[in-house]
Design a protein around this motif. Sequence first.
Motif, PDB file in Angstrom:
ATOM      1  N   LYS A  68      34.894  42.107  44.091  1.00 60.90           N
ATOM      2  CA  LYS A  68      34.985  42.956  45.289  1.00 60.90           C
ATOM      3  C   LYS A  68      36.271  42.694  46.067  1.00 60.90           C
ATOM      4  CE  LYS A  68      30.084  43.710  46.030  1.00 60.90           C
ATOM      5  NZ  LYS A  68      29.930  45.124  46.275  1.00 60.90           N
ATOM      6  N   LEU A  69      36.883  41.523  45.825  1.00 58.68           N
ATOM      7  CA  LEU A  69      38.130  41.175  46.502  1.00 58.68           C
ATOM      8  C   LEU A  69      39.355  41.424  45.634  1.00 58.68           C
ATOM      9  CD1 LEU A  69      36.817  37.937  48.169  1.00 58.68           C
ATOM     10  CD2 LEU A  69      37.371  40.088  49.305  1.00 58.68           C
ATOM     11  N   GLY A  70      39.142  42.129  44.497  1.00 58.65           N
ATOM     12  CA  GLY A  70      40.266  42.446  43.625  1.00 58.65           C
ATOM     13  C   GLY A  70      40.759  41.273  42.799  1.00 58.65           C
ATOM     14  N   LEU A  71      39.877  40.333  42.535  1.00 57.23           N
ATOM     15  CA  LEU A  71      40.250  39.155  41.737  1.00 57.23           C
ATOM     16  C   LEU A  71      39.318  39.040  40.544  1.00 57.23           C
ATOM     17  CD1 LEU A  71      40.851  36.729  44.730  1.00 57.23           C
ATOM     18  CD2 LEU A  71      42.595  37.825  43.305  1.00 57.23           C
ATOM     19  N   GLY A  72      39.281  40.108  39.731  1.00 61.31           N
ATOM     20  CA  GLY A  72      38.307  40.218  38.656  1.00 61.31           C
ATOM     21  C   GLY A  72      38.595  39.425  37.398  1.00 61.31           C
ATOM     22  N   LEU A  73      39.815  38.948  37.218  1.00 60.78           N
ATOM     23  CA  LEU A  73      40.146  38.234  35.982  1.00 60.78           C
ATOM     24  C   LEU A  73      40.195  36.728  36.238  1.00 60.78           C
ATOM     25  CD1 LEU A  73      40.934  38.317  32.984  1.00 60.78           C
ATOM     26  CD2 LEU A  73      43.324  38.516  33.713  1.00 60.78           C
ATOM     27  N   LEU A  74      39.351  36.001  35.504  1.00 59.46           N
ATOM     28  CA  LEU A  74      39.333  34.546  35.553  1.00 59.46           C
ATOM     29  C   LEU A  74      40.014  34.033  34.299  1.00 59.46           C
ATOM     30  CD1 LEU A  74      38.290  31.868  36.814  1.00 59.46           C
ATOM     31  CD2 LEU A  74      36.171  32.226  35.519  1.00 59.46           C
ATOM     32  N   VAL A  75      40.957  33.110  34.472  1.00 59.07           N
ATOM     33  CA  VAL A  75      41.673  32.535  33.333  1.00 59.07           C
ATOM     34  C   VAL A  75      41.679  31.019  33.431  1.00 59.07           C
ATOM     35  CG1 VAL A  75      43.187  34.523  32.925  1.00 59.07           C
ATOM     36  CG2 VAL A  75      43.917  32.731  34.493  1.00 59.07           C
ATOM     37  N   PHE A  76      41.691  30.398  32.265  1.00 55.43           N
ATOM     38  CA  PHE A  76      41.899  28.962  32.150  1.00 55.43           C
ATOM     39  C   PHE A  76      43.212  28.776  31.409  1.00 55.43           C
ATOM     40  CE2 PHE A  76      37.392  29.337  32.785  1.00 55.43           C
ATOM     41  CZ  PHE A  76      37.096  28.263  33.611  1.00 55.43           C
ATOM     42  N   VAL A  77      44.043  27.897  31.898  1.00 61.20           N
ATOM     43  CA  VAL A  77      45.364  27.680  31.302  1.00 61.20           C
ATOM     44  C   VAL A  77      45.537  26.197  30.993  1.00 61.20           C
ATOM     45  CG1 VAL A  77      47.848  28.018  31.554  1.00 61.20           C
ATOM     46  CG2 VAL A  77      46.262  29.563  32.745  1.00 61.20           C
ATOM     47  N   GLU A  78      45.753  25.911  29.718  1.00 56.68           N
ATOM     48  CA  GLU A  78      46.120  24.553  29.311  1.00 56.68           C
ATOM     49  C   GLU A  78      47.615  24.401  29.534  1.00 56.68           C
ATOM     50  OE1 GLU A  78      45.256  24.102  25.166  1.00 56.68           O
ATOM     51  OE2 GLU A  78      43.087  24.136  25.468  1.00 56.68           O
ATOM     52  N   VAL A  79      48.007  23.293  30.126  1.00 55.98           N
ATOM     53  CA  VAL A  79      49.423  23.042  30.399  1.00 55.98           C
ATOM     54  C   VAL A  79      49.829  21.714  29.776  1.00 55.98           C
ATOM     55  CG1 VAL A  79      51.165  22.659  32.185  1.00 55.98           C
ATOM     56  CG2 VAL A  79      49.322  24.317  32.577  1.00 55.98           C
ATOM     57  N   LYS A  80      50.890  21.771  28.967  1.00 53.55           N
ATOM     58  CA  LYS A  80      51.510  20.555  28.447  1.00 53.55           C
ATOM     59  C   LYS A  80      52.822  20.361  29.183  1.00 53.55           C
ATOM     60  CE  LYS A  80      49.801  20.606  23.708  1.00 53.55           C
ATOM     61  NZ  LYS A  80      50.174  20.691  22.290  1.00 53.55           N
ATOM     62  N   LEU A  81      53.082  19.125  29.593  1.00 50.57           N
ATOM     63  CA  LEU A  81      54.327  18.807  30.273  1.00 50.57           C
ATOM     64  C   LEU A  81      55.358  18.296  29.278  1.00 50.57           C
ATOM     65  CD1 LEU A  81      52.929  16.912  33.400  1.00 50.57           C
ATOM     66  CD2 LEU A  81      53.519  19.341  33.190  1.00 50.57           C
TER      67      LEU A  81
END
Length: 162
Positions: A68-81
């Motif tokens: 309802k707040l326009g934030l419909g996509l949930l993502v998980f991001v793996e980050v390697k440094l």
Amino acid sequence: MTVDTVESTAIDRIDRKILAVLQEDGRITNTDLAARVNLSPTATAERFKRLMREGYILRFSAELHPGKLGLGLLVFVEVKLDRTTPDIFDAFGRAVARASEVLECHMVAGGFDYLIKARVRDMAAYRAFLSDTVLALPGVRETHTYAVMEDIKDTHVLPIAR
């Protein structure tokens, strides 16, 4: 927030019941809470104050509907440094804390360094978030993204043994 084991007074079955009820309904009145845990309102209020003071209760907030707040996509991001040094960890942490799309960020053990949970409008917004925010974070060498297609279980409620 880190998961800390902080020394404090032990909590009993009634304290655990208070915490469980508050997780279900943080807006419950003290009178209703007292009735639910079979304790007087005065004793319940004292226990509540102690649980707050000792850090068992971190905060109260409203749970909002992301779609309802326009934030419909949930993502998980793996980050390697590219390097794992204290200065990179600190710089990365400070930069992530400023990214409003990031809901959670955890340093993890395993095949990558951080796991980011973020919410954006859609895939186009995610692409902008990836290029403008994630890849601009200090020390990022590589990322892998997982877009959530369906929420199976999404809760903030902790399993409290009663």
